[in-house]
Motif scaffolding. Structure first.
Motif, mmCIF file in Angstrom:
data_model
loop_
_atom_site.group_PDB
_atom_site.id
_atom_site.type_symbol
_atom_site.label_atom_id
_atom_site.label_comp_id
_atom_site.label_asym_id
_atom_site.label_seq_id
_atom_site.Cartn_x
_atom_site.Cartn_y
_atom_site.Cartn_z
ATOM 1 N N LYS A 45 10.287 8.696 4.493
ATOM 2 C CA LYS A 45 9.539 7.903 3.503
ATOM 3 C C LYS A 45 9.974 8.239 2.075
ATOM 4 N N SER A 46 9.994 9.542 1.780
ATOM 5 C CA SER A 46 10.371 9.942 0.413
ATOM 6 C C SER A 46 11.809 9.545 0.120
ATOM 7 N N THR A 47 12.665 9.717 1.112
ATOM 8 C CA THR A 47 14.068 9.347 0.926
ATOM 9 C C THR A 47 14.186 7.870 0.563
ATOM 10 N N ALA A 167 5.174 5.234 -6.062
ATOM 11 C CA ALA A 167 4.281 6.386 -5.970
ATOM 12 C C ALA A 167 4.486 7.088 -4.640
ATOM 13 N N ASP A 168 4.844 8.390 -4.689
ATOM 14 C CA ASP A 168 5.043 9.165 -3.471
ATOM 15 C C ASP A 168 3.813 10.037 -3.233
ATOM 16 N N GLU A 169 3.008 9.631 -2.279
ATOM 17 C CA GLU A 169 1.758 10.322 -1.966
ATOM 18 C C GLU A 169 0.941 10.623 -3.218
ATOM 19 N N PRO A 170 0.561 9.602 -3.951
ATOM 20 C CA PRO A 170 -0.117 9.825 -5.243
ATOM 21 C C PRO A 170 -1.472 10.498 -5.082
HETATM 22 MG MG LIG Z 1 7.787 12.892 1.425
#
Ligand SMILES: [Mg+2]
Ligand SMILES: Nc1ncnc2c1ncn2[C@@H]1O[C@H](COP(=O)(O)OP(=O)(O)OP(=O)(O)O)[C@@H](O)[C@H]1O
Lengths: 221, 407
Positions: A45-47, A167-170
């Motif tokens: 996901k982050s990638t 937004a990454d896991e805001p």
């Molecule tokens: Mg991640």
């Protein structure tokens, strides 16, 4: 379409081993969309978000942002894209320490279209007001709660009027009430036409989005 | 990103680590301070030395006994018995370019007036001395030709000696004791001021050279330490030197081809020597300065590398919000230059302070030229650029995503 990804892959190489973090990802996101990306830890996901945010280059595939093929851009041009077209909200806020909320919000303006000190201050103040922090402009991050810090980060992401927020896991570091505050702001922004892409683990957070995709082992399912 | 903002961000970053910044800049501070102080004192000395030479009378030629090659006059004036007062008389008589002449015999002694005493240098001189050195009397009378012939016990005092021995009394006409012999004070010199490196020209007593030789040194010979010769004009310097050498060689019966047993020096030579010495000093200083600047620069490079590592996340964030590589490069470069520049400014202030303190304490002349200050400033800034570049380049080369993930 604001975003078109075609056959995007990203492979990390650690020593002799290739780690495929993204495999043949093809998705489109329309203007004004609100996308939630879910999936197990390590599913990429982050990638994917970093590729979307032009922070990382994919190893294969095409990425068209706003009609422009991003893969061919120089690093300076990518910096410009990040500055003008998107804002980032991170799980760990990523504010400059020992720097006031106001100056943290002003930060992207230093690298954007030249503007005066007064303009910078005016824009930053308006956004801090909008996220409900007009009484905290001189506070340093260490003097703010997690939820307040994340709202400063949102104000910072908005300061250049970008069409896209990533937004990454805001809400990952926030309790459910602070998380709900953030999601309310996100929904408002989306209603105003800003496109949002958000990674999350929590189904009730993902429920705020208009669309949700799931990832597994680097693939969108 | 505009220049003012860049500088402001850099200054803020330095202020956050005040102690560290100060320690880092210390190398530059000390280096620049040392150079500014020493250059200030050195330039002051060389300027005042040149001033002094011009006040000595620019038409001056000096003759010392002993050849230059054997180091005669350097080995100690008057150790050789080759130069006499009669040589001087002959030069005055036979060389048309010579206007005045004075033999000089040097010695030192304790001088006593009532309960006060003072150790000083005694110069045995001829009547030509005061005109050649263009030195006037503040009061009293100069020596006469008759004083020279009779070797009478009279003396003329420098201002420092007067200050030391006579509280409010007028020295003229008083009796003082030199080596337990009574001398009558017949005059007082005007104040010349201190020469370069604190040598006090007024700390002296003039006595007729014959008196010095016969009475103080108890010697029947007429050899002297030096002949001080005033020329009519500097234009005829070359001819005058030739005449003087010719007369002396003839009087000393030197065979053709034999080495001179005397040394003639004129003021241009002394000026040249001073220039040579001071330019040698400048080179030495430049070496010291560059060593200290390099050391200081390495310190800055080191701390900037630490700073880049510490602030990796900040760099990543700035890149994420749109900083280009050159923005990051510039930010860290400006920080290094500000660090070095601030060190330079502090060093200049400290150096000027040190030079002025030295001047106060030792009565040395000090000259801080704007040129040396500007040079010091631009050098320290240059050090900042040179040694700041590598850390800044490292910072600019970081990838945004790896920097953001940096722990
Ligand atoms: Mg991640
Ligand atoms: N810099 C890297 N070098 C090597 N492998 C990496 C790197 N970054 C990520 N990976 C690998 O890529 C895969 C996807 O990682 P990613 O960070 O995208 O997961 P994620 O879905 O965001 O997980 P989480 O929910 O835990 O944040 C993982 O297997 C991870 O080990």
């Amino acid at each position: 379409m604001l975003i078109e990804l075609r056959h995007i892959s990203k492979t990390y190489r650690v020593g002799e081993i290739d780690i495929p973090a993204l495999r043949d990802v093809t998705i489109s996101i329309e203007r004004g969309g609100f996308l939630a990306i879910m999936g197990a830890s390590g599913s990429g996901k982050s990638t994917l978000l970093n590729v979307l945010g032009c922070l990382d280059r994919p190893t294969g595939g095409e990425y068209r942002l706003d009609g422009e093929e991003v893969g061919r851009l120089s690093s300076d041009a990518l910096a410009r894209v990040r500055n003008r077209k998107m804002g980032f909200v991170f799980q760990n806020f990523n504010l400059l320490t020992r720097t006031s909320a106001l100056e943290n919000v002003e930060l992207p303006l230093y690298y954007g279209i030249p503007c005066t000190r007064e303009e910078r201050r005016r824009k930053a103040l308006a956004l801090l007001d909008r996220v409900g922090l007009s009484d905290r402009i001189d506070h340093h991050p260490s003097q703010l709660s997690g939820g307040q810090q994340q709202r400063v980060a949102i104000a910072r992401a908005l300061v250049n009027d970008p069409p896209l927020i990533l937004a990454d896991e805001p809400t990952g570091n926030l309790d459910s009430r602070a998380g709900a505050d953030i999601m309310r702001i996100f929904k408002e922004l989306n209603d105003e036409g800003i496109t949002l892409i958000m990674v999350t683990h929590e189904p009730d957070i993902a429920a705020c989005a208009k669309r949700t995709i799931h990832m597994r082992d680097g693939e969108v399912t | 990103m505009n220049a003012v903002v860049t500088v402001r961000i850099a200054m803020r970053a330095l202020q956050r680590n005040k102690g560290r910044s100060l320690l880092t800049a210390l190398g530059i501070i000390i280096g620049i301070a040392a150079v500014i102080a020493v250059v200030g004192v050195g330039q002051g000395a060389s300027v005042s030395m040149k001033d002094q030479i011009s006040t000595m009378g620019s038409n001056l030629v000096m003759v010392f006994p002993g050849s230059q090659r054997t180091g005669g006059f350097r080995g100690g004036s008057g150790t050789q018995q080759t130069l006499t007062a009669e040589d001087g008389d002959a030069i005055l008589k036979d060389c048309p370019y010579v206007a005045a002449m004075s033999p000089i015999v040097r010695t030192g002694a304790q001088i006593v007036y009532r309960e006060n005493d003072w150790a000083t240098s005694i110069q045995g001189i001829g009547t030509g001395y005061l005109p050649v050195r263009s030195w006037d009397l503040a009061s009293g009378e100069p020596f006469t030709e008759n004083d020279m012939h009779t070797g009478v016990r009279v003396c003329i005092l420098g201002q420092t000696v007067v200050d030391q021995l006579f509280a409010d009394d007028d020295p003229v006409g008083k009796m003082v004791r030199i080596r337990n012999m009574s001398f009558r004070v017949i005059g007082v010199l005007t104040r010349k001021g201190s020469a370069a490196f604190g040598q006090d020209q007024d700390d002296t007593i003039l006595v007729p050279w014959t008196t010095t030789r016969r009475v103080l040194q108890n010697s029947p010979f007429n050899n002297v330490n030096q002949l001080l010769i005033g020329l009519t004009s500097m234009d005829t310097l070359a001819q005058a030197r030739e005449d003087i050498a010719g007369i002396l060689r003839q009087r000393h019966r030197l065979a053709p081809g034999a080495e001179d047993d005397f040394t003639v020096i004129d003021m241009t030579e002394i000026t040249q020597t001073i220039t040579k010495v001071s330019s040698l000093m400048t080179v030495l200083l430049a070496v010291i300065a560059s060593i200290s600047l390099v050391v200081g620069g390495i310190g800055i490079m080191n701390i900037m590398l630490v700073s880049v590592t510490e602030r990796t996340r900040e760099i990543g964030l700035r890149m994420a919000v749109g900083a280009r590589r050159r923005d990051i490069l510039l930010q860290f470069l400006v920080e290094a230059v500000a660090l070095a520049g601030a060190g330079g400014i502090l060093g200049i202030v400290l150096g000027i302070g040190a030079a002025l303190t030295v001047a106060q304490v030792n009565h040395w002349p000090v000259l801080i030229s704007p040129g040396s200050v500007l040079l010091a400033l631009s050098f320290s800034a240059g050090v900042g650029v040179f040694f700041g570049f590598y850390p800044a380049w490292r910072a600019a080369r970081l990838s945004p995503i790896e920097s953001l993930r940096h722990e």
